[in-house]
Design a protein around this motif. Structure first.
Motif, mmCIF file in Angstrom:
data_model
loop_
_atom_site.group_PDB
_atom_site.id
_atom_site.type_symbol
_atom_site.label_atom_id
_atom_site.label_comp_id
_atom_site.label_asym_id
_atom_site.label_seq_id
_atom_site.Cartn_x
_atom_site.Cartn_y
_atom_site.Cartn_z
ATOM 1 N N THR A 176 0.836 -1.209 0.000
ATOM 2 C CA THR A 176 0.000 0.000 0.000
ATOM 3 C C THR A 176 0.872 1.261 0.000
ATOM 4 O OG1 THR A 176 -0.273 -0.288 2.376
ATOM 5 C CG2 THR A 176 -2.074 -0.979 1.051
ATOM 6 N N LEU A 177 2.000 1.201 0.693
ATOM 7 C CA LEU A 177 2.874 2.377 0.697
ATOM 8 C C LEU A 177 3.545 2.558 -0.659
ATOM 9 C CD1 LEU A 177 4.151 4.739 2.188
ATOM 10 C CD2 LEU A 177 5.972 3.213 2.950
ATOM 11 N N LEU A 178 4.048 1.471 -1.217
ATOM 12 C CA LEU A 178 4.729 1.571 -2.508
ATOM 13 C C LEU A 178 3.811 2.189 -3.562
ATOM 14 C CD1 LEU A 178 7.168 0.726 -4.413
ATOM 15 C CD2 LEU A 178 5.574 -1.035 -5.161
ATOM 16 N N THR A 179 2.582 1.696 -3.641
ATOM 17 C CA THR A 179 1.690 2.166 -4.702
ATOM 18 C C THR A 179 1.304 3.631 -4.486
ATOM 19 O OG1 THR A 179 -0.090 1.046 -3.519
ATOM 20 C CG2 THR A 179 0.825 -0.101 -5.398
ATOM 21 N N LEU A 180 1.201 4.039 -3.232
ATOM 22 C CA LEU A 180 0.937 5.463 -2.949
ATOM 23 C C LEU A 180 2.121 6.314 -3.429
ATOM 24 C CD1 LEU A 180 -0.334 7.093 0.345
ATOM 25 C CD2 LEU A 180 1.765 7.868 -0.678
ATOM 26 N N LEU A 181 3.320 5.953 -2.996
ATOM 27 C CA LEU A 181 4.497 6.774 -3.321
ATOM 28 C C LEU A 181 4.732 6.822 -4.829
ATOM 29 C CD1 LEU A 181 6.949 5.613 -0.479
ATOM 30 C CD2 LEU A 181 5.609 7.736 -0.570
ATOM 31 N N GLN A 182 4.590 5.662 -5.475
ATOM 32 C CA GLN A 182 4.791 5.632 -6.935
ATOM 33 C C GLN A 182 3.776 6.541 -7.621
ATOM 34 O OE1 GLN A 182 4.514 1.437 -7.943
ATOM 35 N NE2 GLN A 182 6.703 1.323 -8.379
ATOM 36 N N HIS A 183 2.517 6.446 -7.194
ATOM 37 C CA HIS A 183 1.480 7.212 -7.889
ATOM 38 C C HIS A 183 1.720 8.721 -7.777
ATOM 39 C CE1 HIS A 183 -2.347 7.895 -9.784
ATOM 40 N NE2 HIS A 183 -2.748 8.667 -8.783
ATOM 41 N N PHE A 184 2.025 9.181 -6.570
ATOM 42 C CA PHE A 184 2.179 10.629 -6.421
ATOM 43 C C PHE A 184 3.455 11.133 -7.081
ATOM 44 C CE2 PHE A 184 -1.363 9.814 -3.760
ATOM 45 C CZ PHE A 184 -2.172 10.907 -4.026
ATOM 46 N N GLU A 185 4.466 10.294 -7.179
ATOM 47 C CA GLU A 185 5.689 10.719 -7.852
ATOM 48 C C GLU A 185 5.525 10.665 -9.375
ATOM 49 O OE1 GLU A 185 9.233 8.587 -6.794
ATOM 50 O OE2 GLU A 185 10.410 9.664 -8.301
ATOM 51 N N LEU A 186 5.050 9.520 -9.875
ATOM 52 C CA LEU A 186 5.034 9.321 -11.328
ATOM 53 C C LEU A 186 3.888 10.058 -12.006
ATOM 54 C CD1 LEU A 186 5.759 5.512 -11.296
ATOM 55 C CD2 LEU A 186 7.383 7.377 -11.675
ATOM 56 N N CYS A 187 2.762 10.188 -11.332
ATOM 57 C CA CYS A 187 1.611 10.830 -11.961
ATOM 58 C C CYS A 187 1.573 12.324 -11.627
ATOM 59 C CB CYS A 187 0.338 10.113 -11.502
ATOM 60 S SG CYS A 187 -1.129 10.687 -12.353
ATOM 61 N N PHE A 188 1.697 12.660 -10.340
ATOM 62 C CA PHE A 188 1.559 14.066 -9.947
ATOM 63 C C PHE A 188 2.900 14.785 -9.791
ATOM 64 C CE2 PHE A 188 -2.514 12.239 -8.563
ATOM 65 C CZ PHE A 188 -3.374 13.121 -9.208
ATOM 66 N N GLY A 189 4.005 14.067 -9.982
ATOM 67 C CA GLY A 189 5.313 14.704 -9.916
ATOM 68 C C GLY A 189 5.687 15.159 -8.514
ATOM 69 N N GLU A 190 5.149 14.508 -7.485
ATOM 70 C CA GLU A 190 5.427 14.924 -6.104
ATOM 71 C C GLU A 190 6.241 13.843 -5.395
ATOM 72 O OE1 GLU A 190 4.385 18.044 -5.216
ATOM 73 O OE2 GLU A 190 5.554 17.788 -3.383
ATOM 74 N N ASP A 191 7.498 14.176 -5.115
ATOM 75 C CA ASP A 191 8.367 13.223 -4.428
ATOM 76 C C ASP A 191 8.115 13.351 -2.922
ATOM 77 O OD1 ASP A 191 10.346 11.739 -3.321
ATOM 78 O OD2 ASP A 191 11.992 12.651 -4.455
ATOM 79 N N LEU A 192 7.378 12.397 -2.379
ATOM 80 C CA LEU A 192 6.933 12.512 -0.982
ATOM 81 C C LEU A 192 7.960 12.034 0.030
ATOM 82 C CD1 LEU A 192 3.310 11.195 -1.565
ATOM 83 C CD2 LEU A 192 3.929 13.531 -0.928
ATOM 84 N N VAL A 193 9.028 11.379 -0.444
ATOM 85 C CA VAL A 193 9.979 10.821 0.528
ATOM 86 C C VAL A 193 11.163 11.757 0.798
ATOM 87 C CG1 VAL A 193 9.344 8.404 0.149
ATOM 88 C CG2 VAL A 193 11.137 9.434 -1.248
ATOM 89 N N VAL A 194 11.165 12.911 0.141
ATOM 90 C CA VAL A 194 12.237 13.881 0.385
ATOM 91 C C VAL A 194 12.292 14.178 1.885
ATOM 92 C CG1 VAL A 194 12.974 16.278 0.008
ATOM 93 C CG2 VAL A 194 11.998 14.959 -1.867
ATOM 94 N N GLY A 195 13.482 14.071 2.470
ATOM 95 C CA GLY A 195 13.636 14.386 3.893
ATOM 96 C C GLY A 195 13.214 13.247 4.815
ATOM 97 N N ILE A 196 12.839 12.096 4.257
ATOM 98 C CA ILE A 196 12.481 10.943 5.113
ATOM 99 C C ILE A 196 13.337 9.745 4.655
ATOM 100 C CG2 ILE A 196 10.584 9.618 6.164
ATOM 101 C CD1 ILE A 196 8.597 11.607 5.050
ATOM 102 N N PRO A 197 14.602 9.687 5.113
ATOM 103 C CA PRO A 197 15.551 8.675 4.594
ATOM 104 C C PRO A 197 15.014 7.242 4.681
ATOM 105 C CG PRO A 197 16.625 10.127 6.187
ATOM 106 C CD PRO A 197 15.192 10.540 6.132
ATOM 107 N N ARG A 198 14.292 6.944 5.759
ATOM 108 C CA ARG A 198 13.792 5.572 5.928
ATOM 109 C C ARG A 198 12.859 5.187 4.777
ATOM 110 N NH1 ARG A 198 12.554 1.311 5.883
ATOM 111 N NH2 ARG A 198 12.061 -0.212 7.470
ATOM 112 N N LEU A 199 12.068 6.154 4.326
ATOM 113 C CA LEU A 199 11.127 5.864 3.240
ATOM 114 C C LEU A 199 11.810 5.946 1.871
ATOM 115 C CD1 LEU A 199 7.725 7.401 4.383
ATOM 116 C CD2 LEU A 199 8.805 5.249 5.011
#
Ligand SMILES: N[C@@H](CCC(=O)N[C@@H](CS)C(=O)NCC(=O)O)C(=O)O
Length: 234
Positions: A176-199
């Motif tokens: 569920t996390l992977l698909t969320l992160l991929q979608h917002f990065e690849l579709c909306f161009g929003e890299d949500l893991v910036v500043g969160i090294p663990r993610l």
């Protein structure tokens, strides 16, 4: 006996992809489920055929029972296919609770992010002619806070046999996390893991996993989705 299963999906949608990626990582045979792709425009589904009313993913059992929500579908499949592939919902009470904790935070993040794109992405410019800049910023801030919290939860499981977020075997939280992160990065161009090294680490490793490859978006969607709206003076 396993009933005949029909699953309706939008192949690039973040919620249906939870199930599609799950099926791959779990190794469920392709002929075990009839997967029916539908398409969607801003006006709704276009080729829904016999799909029961409601969002996708939606799973129909042979006896007509309908399971409506991605998490419901995943938990049903986990039980029905318990003898195939890795256990992805946890093998102990603690592990199951931790995975559920994470999936709840991921769902919370997802809802918040829809508030973000609704107020910032050109994909919704027609549907939302008066986007609210402050609401968009607030939503993104809340989503980041949720993701930080999630990284914290993952670190709590460090050193245990049930280490989560790309641990020994994949879990429902990973999918569920992977698909969320991929979608917002690849579709909306929003890299949500910036500043969160663990993610960041999680996304890099998970992204390399066979079966977790990025989806193919319909032409035009990404071009529009990744552009930001401009605001009237507010
Ligand atoms: N909470 C639902 C959300 C499902 C959802 O919103 N799916 C989108 C596609 S990614 C959809 O079907 N949208 C159509 C609509 O809202 O009418 C779940 O977890 O399954």
């Amino acid at each position: 006996m396993t009933p005949a299963l029909t699953l309706w999906v939008l192949t690039w949608g973040p919620f249906p992809r939870r199930v599609l990626v799950y099926l791959k990582l779990k190794g469920i045979p392709e002929d075990a489920i009839d997967i029916v792709p539908v398409e969607m425009t801003m006006a709704g589904f276009v080729n829904a055929g016999e799909k029961p009313d409601g969002t996708v993913p939606i799973l129909c059992l042979g006896d007509g029972t309908v399971i409506h929500q991605s998490m419901g579908v995943l938990s049903y499949l986990e039980e029905v296919f318990a003898n195939i592939g890795p256990n992805m919902s946890g093998t102990t009470a603690i592990e199951r609770a931790r995975i559920r904790d994470m999936c709840s935070v991921i769902d919370e993040t997802m809802s918040t992010l829809f508030g973000f794109v609704w107020n910032t992405s050109k994909l919704f410019a027609e549907a939302n002619p008066k986007p609210d800049k402050a609401a968009g910023e607030r939503a993104l801030g809340t989503a980041h806070a949720c993701l930080e919290k999630l990284a914290g939860y993952a670190n709590e499981s460090k050193g245990t046999t049930g280490y989560l977020l790309r641990g020994k075997t994949p879990t429902l939280a990973d999918v569920t996390l992977l698909t969320l992160l991929q979608h917002f990065e690849l579709c909306f161009g929003e890299d949500l893991v910036v500043g969160i090294p663990r993610l960041q680490e999680f996304l890099e490793e998970m992204g390399r996993t066979k079966g977790a490859e990025a989806p193919v978006y319909p032409p035009g969607v990404v071009e529009l989705a990744s552009q930001r709206v401009t605001y009237d003076l507010q």
